[in-house]
Each structure stands twice: as structure tokens, then as C-alpha cells.
Write a protein that holds these residues in place. Structure first.
Motif, PDB file in Angstrom:
ATOM      1  N   ALA A 131       0.842  -1.209   0.000  1.00 21.11           N
ATOM      2  CA  ALA A 131       0.000   0.000   0.000  1.00 21.11           C
ATOM      3  C   ALA A 131       0.871   1.250   0.000  1.00 21.11           C
ATOM      4  CB  ALA A 131      -0.927  -0.006   1.216  1.00 21.11           C
ATOM      5  N   GLY A 132       1.933   1.237   0.813  1.00 21.02           N
ATOM      6  CA  GLY A 132       2.827   2.395   0.876  1.00 21.02           C
ATOM      7  C   GLY A 132       3.570   2.598  -0.430  1.00 21.02           C
ATOM      8  N   ASN A 133       4.077   1.509  -0.990  1.00 20.60           N
ATOM      9  CA  ASN A 133       4.807   1.628  -2.266  1.00 20.60           C
ATOM     10  C   ASN A 133       3.905   2.144  -3.379  1.00 20.60           C
ATOM     11  OD1 ASN A 133       7.234   0.746  -1.225  1.00 20.60           O
ATOM     12  ND2 ASN A 133       6.897  -1.403  -1.786  1.00 20.60           N
ATOM     13  N   TRP A 134       2.660   1.640  -3.385  1.00 14.50           N
ATOM     14  CA  TRP A 134       1.727   2.125  -4.423  1.00 14.50           C
ATOM     15  C   TRP A 134       1.467   3.616  -4.233  1.00 14.50           C
ATOM     16  CZ3 TRP A 134      -2.918   4.625  -3.977  1.00 14.50           C
ATOM     17  CH2 TRP A 134      -3.471   5.005  -5.219  1.00 14.50           C
ATOM     18  N   LEU A 135       1.257   4.052  -2.985  1.00 14.32           N
ATOM     19  CA  LEU A 135       0.953   5.470  -2.738  1.00 14.32           C
ATOM     20  C   LEU A 135       2.124   6.339  -3.177  1.00 14.32           C
ATOM     21  CD1 LEU A 135      -1.113   7.500  -1.623  1.00 14.32           C
ATOM     22  CD2 LEU A 135       0.064   7.315   0.592  1.00 14.32           C
ATOM     23  N   ALA A 136       3.352   5.892  -2.885  1.00 16.81           N
ATOM     24  CA  ALA A 136       4.542   6.670  -3.265  1.00 16.81           C
ATOM     25  C   ALA A 136       4.600   6.809  -4.786  1.00 16.81           C
ATOM     26  CB  ALA A 136       5.792   5.977  -2.741  1.00 16.81           C
ATOM     27  N   GLU A 137       4.300   5.697  -5.472  1.00 17.08           N
ATOM     28  CA  GLU A 137       4.294   5.721  -6.952  1.00 17.08           C
ATOM     29  C   GLU A 137       3.199   6.689  -7.438  1.00 17.08           C
ATOM     30  OE1 GLU A 137       2.226   2.393  -8.868  1.00 17.08           O
ATOM     31  OE2 GLU A 137       4.154   1.901  -9.824  1.00 17.08           O
ATOM     32  N   TYR A 138       2.026   6.617  -6.807  1.00 20.83           N
ATOM     33  CA  TYR A 138       0.872   7.405  -7.260  1.00 20.83           C
ATOM     34  C   TYR A 138       1.041   8.899  -6.958  1.00 20.83           C
ATOM     35  CZ  TYR A 138      -4.182   8.334  -7.890  1.00 20.83           C
ATOM     36  OH  TYR A 138      -5.394   8.796  -8.317  1.00 20.83           O
ATOM     37  N   MET A 139       1.593   9.205  -5.764  1.00 12.71           N
ATOM     38  CA  MET A 139       1.744  10.619  -5.376  1.00 12.71           C
ATOM     39  C   MET A 139       2.939  11.247  -6.097  1.00 12.71           C
ATOM     40  SD  MET A 139      -0.802  11.067  -3.508  1.00 12.71           S
ATOM     41  CE  MET A 139      -0.683  12.560  -2.505  1.00 12.71           C
ATOM     42  N   THR A 162      -0.148  -1.610   9.598  1.00  5.69           N
ATOM     43  CA  THR A 162       0.363  -0.342  10.119  1.00  5.69           C
ATOM     44  C   THR A 162       1.887  -0.307  10.019  1.00  5.69           C
ATOM     45  OG1 THR A 162      -1.504  -0.128  11.643  1.00  5.69           O
ATOM     46  CG2 THR A 162       0.502   1.114  12.174  1.00  5.69           C
ATOM     47  N   ASP A 163       2.515  -1.401  10.449  1.00  6.70           N
ATOM     48  CA  ASP A 163       3.982  -1.463  10.437  1.00  6.70           C
ATOM     49  C   ASP A 163       4.518  -1.336   9.011  1.00  6.70           C
ATOM     50  OD1 ASP A 163       6.687  -2.025  11.228  1.00  6.70           O
ATOM     51  OD2 ASP A 163       6.375  -4.091  10.578  1.00  6.70           O
ATOM     52  N   GLY A 164       3.948  -2.087   8.088  1.00  9.73           N
ATOM     53  CA  GLY A 164       4.430  -2.062   6.703  1.00  9.73           C
ATOM     54  C   GLY A 164       4.271  -0.697   6.069  1.00  9.73           C
ATOM     55  N   PHE A 165       3.080  -0.105   6.233  1.00 10.55           N
ATOM     56  CA  PHE A 165       2.828   1.214   5.641  1.00 10.55           C
ATOM     57  C   PHE A 165       3.781   2.251   6.236  1.00 10.55           C
ATOM     58  CE2 PHE A 165       0.324   4.093   3.174  1.00 10.55           C
ATOM     59  CZ  PHE A 165       0.336   5.295   3.867  1.00 10.55           C
ATOM     60  N   ASN A 166       3.992   2.173   7.561  1.00  6.46           N
ATOM     61  CA  ASN A 166       4.866   3.155   8.232  1.00  6.46           C
ATOM     62  C   ASN A 166       6.319   3.004   7.813  1.00  6.46           C
ATOM     63  OD1 ASN A 166       2.621   4.119   9.472  1.00  6.46           O
ATOM     64  ND2 ASN A 166       3.098   3.328  11.515  1.00  6.46           N
ATOM     65  N   GLN A 167       6.713   1.772   7.457  1.00  6.41           N
ATOM     66  CA  GLN A 167       8.088   1.580   6.967  1.00  6.41           C
ATOM     67  C   GLN A 167       8.311   2.410   5.706  1.00  6.41           C
ATOM     68  OE1 GLN A 167       9.350  -2.520   6.331  1.00  6.41           O
ATOM     69  NE2 GLN A 167       8.213  -3.206   8.149  1.00  6.41           N
ATOM     70  N   VAL A 168       7.298   2.445   4.832  1.00  7.12           N
ATOM     71  CA  VAL A 168       7.439   3.219   3.592  1.00  7.12           C
ATOM     72  C   VAL A 168       7.292   4.711   3.892  1.00  7.12           C
ATOM     73  CG1 VAL A 168       6.494   3.642   1.279  1.00  7.12           C
ATOM     74  CG2 VAL A 168       6.545   1.297   2.209  1.00  7.12           C
ATOM     75  N   ALA A 170       8.174   6.289   6.364  1.00  8.04           N
ATOM     76  CA  ALA A 170       9.402   6.829   6.972  1.00  8.04           C
ATOM     77  C   ALA A 170      10.369   7.353   5.905  1.00  8.04           C
ATOM     78  CB  ALA A 170      10.083   5.740   7.802  1.00  8.04           C
ATOM     79  N   ASP A 171      10.210   6.887   4.660  1.00  9.95           N
ATOM     80  CA  ASP A 171      11.112   7.337   3.581  1.00  9.95           C
ATOM     81  C   ASP A 171      10.570   8.571   2.862  1.00  9.95           C
ATOM     82  OD1 ASP A 171      11.816   3.893   2.591  1.00  9.95           O
ATOM     83  OD2 ASP A 171      12.706   5.196   4.142  1.00  9.95           O
ATOM     84  N   HIS A 172       9.421   9.114   3.340  1.00 11.04           N
ATOM     85  CA  HIS A 172       8.782  10.221   2.617  1.00 11.04           C
ATOM     86  C   HIS A 172       8.543  11.407   3.534  1.00 11.04           C
ATOM     87  CE1 HIS A 172       8.159   8.123  -1.188  1.00 11.04           C
ATOM     88  NE2 HIS A 172       8.102   7.028  -0.424  1.00 11.04           N
ATOM     89  N   ASP A 173       9.474  12.355   3.500  1.00  8.28           N
ATOM     90  CA  ASP A 173       9.331  13.568   4.335  1.00  8.28           C
ATOM     91  C   ASP A 173       8.113  14.381   3.919  1.00  8.28           C
ATOM     92  OD1 ASP A 173      12.943  14.098   4.303  1.00  8.28           O
ATOM     93  OD2 ASP A 173      11.644  12.772   5.518  1.00  8.28           O
TER      94      ASP A 173
END
Ligand code: GZL
Length: 317
Positions: A131-139, A162-168, A170-173
Motif C-alpha cells: 500500500a505504501g509503495n503504491w501510494l509513493a508511486e501514485y503521489m 500499520t507497520d508495513g505502511f509506516n516503513q514506507v 518513513a522514507d517520505h518527508d
């Protein structure tokens, strides 16, 4: 106490039937309904089983009680979809002392691996990462102000996502998680939390992450009532989990941007482990049920499949 729908299927010559107890989380979501149906289809009398099924109504104490009852009934196998990750050591030791194999299914527990015989489920941390990786790609570098509606408190599916999404994250200020609250994996819970979020953050958020489809339906109702638009043509990007039929219909309709799958069809795998145990054959201690992810038409992604009518028509649940 638990909705002890103890459905002992298979009256005739039950000593030939394999007696299996399933302590099910409850009936909180469409995912859970599909998972329950799958178990009742697979662990049928004609397949050689007598299923004792207990819907534990999302009540942790009731689930422990259900397992104790399975032990007292001297069932052949006990399957548990744990409501909570913590608190299993004592009753699992009791099952082991009684010589009854235990299979943990769907969710994970914090107990030592020595206390259960096999695990079948999904990796919800990876689902959160997807979910986090997709959001980063989409945003694509744009600012994201995110609200999260978590699953049931203490459930490994919520903790993992929660843990997985937060891991991603953390890479997005450029991302801010404004708030994160539990909607208990239910539609009412999703609606109540979203209503509360709207009171506090209206006009300040552009992403909502719901940790299952039923919460997403509730969040959609709350945003509709507040005149907030979401989905591919809306102001808010909506991410969900489970990829149940209705969730994928909303994704196909562009109302949910991304729905990360978590496959509830697990009973065949559990039955396969039980058959190996019956035959005294080696079996896998851990079996991961594969997941994928889906996005709305018009979205191309390295992390998810673009929804089509055919995909929806071909879904098992
Ligand atoms: C996930 C499962 C979760 C689903 C919810 O493996 O445990 O529980 O995501 C369900 O829909 O309530």
C-alpha cells in the motif's frame, strides 16, 4: 460470551470423521464471511470431517474459552484464527498437553513456535508495504496528509498493515500521518472514525487508508455525508485492504484507488496440512497464502493490477 454456533457437522459414524474445531474471529467483515464459508465448504462431512465451528464475536476471552472447550471435547485438531496476537501461551500448552495438534490460521500470534504445530496465513506487513509503495508511486513526490483507520486493536492484521505502511512512510518527508485510530475492521467503526476525523481534519487531508474494505465503506459514507470527494476523480485518495468482491467493485468504479488483497480462501491449505498430519507425513510448519493488489482503471502501477470487469467476474469471493 461467544456466539457458540457449535455446528458439529456429520452425525453418522462420527468416529470415522476427523473432528476439527475452528475458533473463528467473528463475523466483523465480508472477508471473515468468505473465510467462514470456505471452512464450512471444505471441512464438510462428505469430505470426511466433523467441524465444530465457533464464531467468537471478536471477543478474545471467548475465543480462549472456545479452544478450552475443543480440548475438553477431545477433538482431533484445533484451528484458531486469533483475534489478538498476545495471550495464547497457556491454552496452547493445555492443547499440547492433551496431545491435540493446533494450526494457527489467518493471523499471527506472539507465542513460541513450539506451542503450535503449523501456521497458514498472509503477510500483512507486506500488504502494508505494498500500500505504501503504491501510494509513493501514485503521489510521485506530491505532499500526502494521511488519515489511517486501523483494524482491530492487537490483531496481527492491523499491526502488520500499520507497520508495513509506516516503513514506507518513513522514507517520505513529504508525507504526514495526521491521525491513526481503530475502526475494529467493521463498517460502523470505519464510519464513526471517519466522522471524527472529518471534524478534526476537514480540508487538511488528501489520503485515507482503511485497513479493510468494510471500514472503507463506512469511511465512504461519512465522506459522502460531508460532501468530500474521493477516488480517482476525488480530492481524497482512498486505499483499502482485503480486495473482497464489493471492494473490487468500488475499485473498478474508481471510488477506491487501490485495494490490497488478503486472500481468505485458506481452508484447503489447512485441510492439506491436517491430511499430512493424519498420514504421519512431513508437512510445512508455515504456509504463506499469496496476495496481490488492484487499482482503479486509468491507474498503471508496478505494484498492482488495473481492475477490469473480467477480473471482478473471475473472483472466488
Ligand atoms: C486478514 C484478516 C482481517 C481482514 C479483515 O488476514 O485477519 O480480519 O483484513 C478481517 O477484514 O476482519
Amino acid at each position: 460470551s461467544a456466539v457458540a454456533a457449535s455446528m458439529a457437522i456429520g452425525a453418522s459414524a462420527s468416529d470415522e470423521l476427523i473432528k476439527v474445531g475452528y475458533a473463528q474471529v467473528g463475523h466483523e467483515s465480508d472477508w471473515r464471511t468468505a473465510n467462514t464459508q470456505n471452512y464450512q465448504d471444505v471441512f464438510s462431512e462428505e469430505n470426511g470431517y466433523e467441524l465444530s465451528f465457533v464464531d467468537c464475536d471478536n471477543d478474545n476471552a471467548a475465543q480462549i474459552e472456545a479452544v478450552r472447550n475443543f480440548i475438553n471435547q477431545e477433538l482431533d485438531y484445533i484451528v484458531i484464527a486469533p483475534i489478538q496476537s498476545a495471550g495464547w501461551d497457556t491454552v496452547l500448552q493445555e492443547a499440547q498437553d492433551a496431545g491435540i495438534p493446533v494450526i494457527i490460521a489467518d493471523r499471527e500470534i506472539e507465542a513460541s513456535e513450539d506451542l503450535y504445530d503449523a501456521w497458514v496465513g498472509t503477510n500483512t506487513t507486506n500488504e502494508g508495504i505494498t500500500a505504501g509503495n503504491w501510494l509513493a508511486e501514485y503521489m510521485d513526490g506530491k505532499e500526502a496528509n494521511i488519515l489511517v483507520i486501523e483494524g482491530s486493536v492487537g490483531a496481527s492484521a492491523a499491526l502488520g498493515r500499520t507497520d508495513g505502511f509506516n516503513q514506507v512512510a518513513a522514507d517520505h518527508d513529504e508525507w504526514t500521518i495526521l491521525d491513526s485510530q481503530s475502526g475494529d475492521f467493521t463498517q460502523d467503526g470505519g464510519q464513526e472514525v471517519m466522522e471524527s476525523f472529518i471534524k478534526s481534519y476537514e480540508g487538511k487531508f488528501n489520503v485515507v487508508v482503511c485497513q479493510n474494505d468494510n471500514e472503507a465503506y463506512g469511511a465512504m459514507d461519512a465522506m459522502d455525508a460531508a460532501g468530500i470527494t474521493y477516488g480517482v476523480d476525488g480530492d481524497v485518495t482512498l486505499i483499502s485492504f482485503d480486495a473482497t468482491h464489493d471492494g473490487l467493485q468500488y475499485t473498478l468504479d474508481g471510488k477506491i484507488n487501490c485495494d490490497v488483497e488478503c486472500n481468505p480462501i485458506q481452508a484447503e491449505v489447512v485441510a492439506g496440512v491436517i491430511q499430512k498430519m493424519e498420514a504421519g507425513e512431513d508437512y510445512d510448519k508455515t504456509t504463506l497464502v499469496e496476495d496481490s493488489a488492484f487499482v482503479a482503471p486509468g491507474i498503471e502501477s508496478e505494484y498492482a493490477t488495473t481492475m477490469t470487469e473480467d477480473i471482478l467476474a473471475g473472483r472466488a469471493y
